[in-house]
Motif scaffolding. Structure first.
Motif, PDB file in Angstrom:
ATOM      1  N   TYR A   1       0.819  -1.278  -0.043  1.00  0.00           N
ATOM      2  CA  TYR A   1      -0.162  -0.102   0.108  1.00  0.00           C
ATOM      3  C   TYR A   1       0.843   1.149   0.028  1.00  0.00           C
ATOM      4  O   TYR A   1       0.709   2.580  -0.483  1.00  0.00           O
ATOM      5  N   GLU A   2       2.175   1.154   0.214  1.00  0.00           N
ATOM      6  CA  GLU A   2       2.890   2.396   0.289  1.00  0.00           C
ATOM      7  C   GLU A   2       3.141   2.694  -1.201  1.00  0.00           C
ATOM      8  O   GLU A   2       3.403   3.856  -1.467  1.00  0.00           O
TER       9      GLU A   2
ATOM     10  N   ALA B   1      22.655  -1.856  -7.123  1.00  0.00           N
ATOM     11  CA  ALA B   1      21.508  -2.593  -6.941  1.00  0.00           C
ATOM     12  C   ALA B   1      20.581  -1.814  -7.792  1.00  0.00           C
ATOM     13  O   ALA B   1      20.492  -0.580  -7.649  1.00  0.00           O
ATOM     14  N   VAL B   2      19.648  -2.414  -8.619  1.00  0.00           N
ATOM     15  CA  VAL B   2      18.678  -1.805  -9.510  1.00  0.00           C
ATOM     16  C   VAL B   2      17.867  -0.829  -8.404  1.00  0.00           C
ATOM     17  O   VAL B   2      17.241   0.146  -8.852  1.00  0.00           O
ATOM     18  N   ASP B   3      17.385  -1.472  -7.503  1.00  0.00           N
ATOM     19  CA  ASP B   3      16.451  -0.726  -6.291  1.00  0.00           C
ATOM     20  C   ASP B   3      17.107   0.407  -5.513  1.00  0.00           C
ATOM     21  O   ASP B   3      16.821   0.923  -4.657  1.00  0.00           O
ATOM     22  N   ALA B   4      18.587   0.653  -5.617  1.00  0.00           N
ATOM     23  CA  ALA B   4      19.356   1.489  -4.932  1.00  0.00           C
ATOM     24  C   ALA B   4      18.579   3.068  -5.258  1.00  0.00           C
ATOM     25  O   ALA B   4      18.251   3.300  -6.468  1.00  0.00           O
ATOM     26  N   LYS B   5      18.731   3.832  -4.068  1.00  0.00           N
ATOM     27  CA  LYS B   5      18.194   5.126  -4.168  1.00  0.00           C
ATOM     28  C   LYS B   5      18.925   6.261  -5.120  1.00  0.00           C
ATOM     29  O   LYS B   5      20.483   6.053  -4.903  1.00  0.00           O
TER      30      LYS B   5
ATOM     31  N   VAL C   1       8.678   9.279  -1.752  1.00  0.00           N
ATOM     32  CA  VAL C   1       7.876   8.895  -0.615  1.00  0.00           C
ATOM     33  C   VAL C   1       7.677   7.292  -0.577  1.00  0.00           C
ATOM     34  O   VAL C   1       7.477   6.844   0.779  1.00  0.00           O
ATOM     35  N   SER C   2       7.695   6.487  -1.641  1.00  0.00           N
ATOM     36  CA  SER C   2       7.805   5.048  -1.307  1.00  0.00           C
ATOM     37  C   SER C   2       8.965   4.571  -0.552  1.00  0.00           C
ATOM     38  O   SER C   2       8.556   3.872   0.164  1.00  0.00           O
ATOM     39  N   GLN C   3      10.029   4.927  -0.988  1.00  0.00           N
ATOM     40  CA  GLN C   3      11.309   4.690  -0.225  1.00  0.00           C
ATOM     41  C   GLN C   3      11.109   4.736   1.346  1.00  0.00           C
ATOM     42  O   GLN C   3      11.552   4.027   2.300  1.00  0.00           O
TER      43      GLN C   3
ATOM     44  N   LEU D   1       8.313   2.383   2.800  1.00  0.00           N
ATOM     45  CA  LEU D   1       8.817   1.221   2.778  1.00  0.00           C
ATOM     46  C   LEU D   1       9.888   0.785   3.863  1.00  0.00           C
ATOM     47  O   LEU D   1       9.938  -0.251   4.360  1.00  0.00           O
ATOM     48  N   SER D   2      10.694   1.886   4.322  1.00  0.00           N
ATOM     49  CA  SER D   2      11.726   1.915   5.344  1.00  0.00           C
ATOM     50  C   SER D   2      11.132   1.476   6.685  1.00  0.00           C
ATOM     51  O   SER D   2      11.748   0.932   7.454  1.00  0.00           O
ATOM     52  N   PHE D   3       9.637   1.871   6.893  1.00  0.00           N
ATOM     53  CA  PHE D   3       9.037   1.496   8.021  1.00  0.00           C
ATOM     54  C   PHE D   3       8.603   0.257   7.989  1.00  0.00           C
ATOM     55  O   PHE D   3       8.575  -0.597   9.284  1.00  0.00           O
ATOM     56  N   ARG D   4       8.401  -0.485   6.863  1.00  0.00           N
ATOM     57  CA  ARG D   4       8.004  -1.904   6.832  1.00  0.00           C
ATOM     58  C   ARG D   4       9.253  -2.688   7.305  1.00  0.00           C
ATOM     59  O   ARG D   4       8.943  -3.830   7.591  1.00  0.00           O
ATOM     60  N   GLN D   5      10.469  -2.134   6.840  1.00  0.00           N
ATOM     61  CA  GLN D   5      11.523  -2.993   7.105  1.00  0.00           C
ATOM     62  C   GLN D   5      12.199  -2.851   8.571  1.00  0.00           C
ATOM     63  O   GLN D   5      13.023  -3.760   9.047  1.00  0.00           O
ATOM     64  N   CYS D   6      11.528  -1.902   9.384  1.00  0.00           N
ATOM     65  CA  CYS D   6      12.059  -1.829  10.556  1.00  0.00           C
ATOM     66  C   CYS D   6      11.532  -2.983  11.441  1.00  0.00           C
ATOM     67  O   CYS D   6      10.369  -3.531  11.336  1.00  0.00           O
TER      68      CYS D   6
END
Length: 318
Positions: free
Chosen positions: A28-29, A222-226, A308-310, A313-318
């Motif tokens: 949903y992020e 990495a492809v998903d790197a910021k 915003v998505s990153q 999503l950082s909260f999901r990984q915490c």
């Protein structure tokens, strides 16, 4: 008989399993980030969208305002109706752009993750193209009525200075009135060229993903790197210009089908009349204000979305 009877439950179980697996991959992020990007870019650039639509429906046969160019159009509307005139139709545009970008990113990332099947390897360009097209088709089914109301509101000529010409009072009134007068069919005018228009988003997302992949490979990250804002903006702009160049005529046809001032019997009738009366040029009316609007809009949307998505999503990984 027994084998046939046993296949239906198995098929249903397989479908249910696939649906549950898809829902597990939903983030949903992506929805929240896409909505944020769409709303911010729309608020900033709605006047150029209004100008683009007015040029797109200008078939030379109707009693419409005449504009010599983008600057003349903006000045004329500003002089007659002020800032309010330049923001006619902004409410459905915010709803439409916010929901469209949000749902697009939402479905696209879920479809992409489903096809990766839990493995981190990159999809091919064709797989990105198909995933984006599928996400676009689902999104259009949900949002087409909003785009019809936006077009109708944007084409209320002189409504700001002559209230008698104001056919629709706002987004909800337009939705209700279109449904009462034209039924569900009216709310889905332009849907067929809109489906063709999913190729626009598909080409854009494919180009964006491929540019990110190649650039990440070049930088050995990495492809998903910021990435930094300039890198996101550059790739978003290049992918958008590529998609616009390839698919713009469908937007002209779609806008004309949704226009309340002219009646077409269908997609082929709109294409035929445009070709007979205006030639190839008719299919590219409004392309300049469109490029001026969609390129920065895309850059803003993708920049806001990625950050915003990153962040979420950082909260999901915490």
């Amino acid at each position: 008989m027994s084998s046939g009877a046993g296949q239906a439950p198995d098929a249903e179980l397989s479908w249910t399993s696939a649906l549950l697996k898809f829902l597990e991959l939903v983030k949903y992020e992506n929805l929240a980030a896409g909505i944020s990007g769409g709303v911010v870019s729309t608020l900033a650039l709605h006047p150029l969208d209004l100008v683009k639509i007015r040029f797109a429906v200008s078939d030379g046969l109707q009693m419409r305002p005449k504009y010599n160019g983008v600057v003349h159009c903006v000045r004329s509307i500003w002089k007659q109706e002020g800032i309010r005139g330049l923001y006619q139709g902004v409410t459905p545009n915010i709803w439409g752009a916010g929901l469209s970008w949000g749902l697009y990113f939402f479905f696209y990332n879920a479809i992409k993750a489903y096809k990766q099947n839990g493995h981190p390897e990159q999809l091919s360009a064709t797989q990105h193209l198909i995933s984006a097209a599928e996400a676009g088709a689902v999104t259009l089914c949900i949002t087409n009525p909003i785009w019809v109301t936006k077009t109708r509101l944007v084409l209320q000529y002189d409504a700001g200075i002559d209230p008698s010409k104001k056919q629709y009072r706002g987004m909800l009134h337009a939705l209700l009135k279109i449904y009462q007068n034209e039924g569900v069919r009216g709310l889905y005018k332009g849907f067929v060229p809109g489906l063709f228009g999913t190729s626009h988003g598909a080409l854009q997302f494919m180009a964006y993903e491929e540019l990110k992949k190649e650039y990440s490979f070049h930088k050995n990250v990495a492809v998903d790197a910021k990435l930094n804002p300039l890198e996101y903006v550059t790739m978003a702009a290049l992918s958008k210009v590529f998609a616009v160049t390839a698919t713009y005529p469908y937007q002209v046809v779609r806008a004309r089908l949704q226009d309340q001032h002219t009646q077409y019997s269908g997609v082929m009738n709109a294409i035929g009349r445009t070709w007979r009366n205006e030639g190839v040029h008719g299919f590219y009316k409004g392309v300049i204000p469109n490029v001026l609007k969609v390129t920065p809009a895309c850059c803003i949307t993708f920049l806001v979305y990625e950050n915003v998505s990153q962040f979420l999503l950082s909260f999901r990984q915490c």
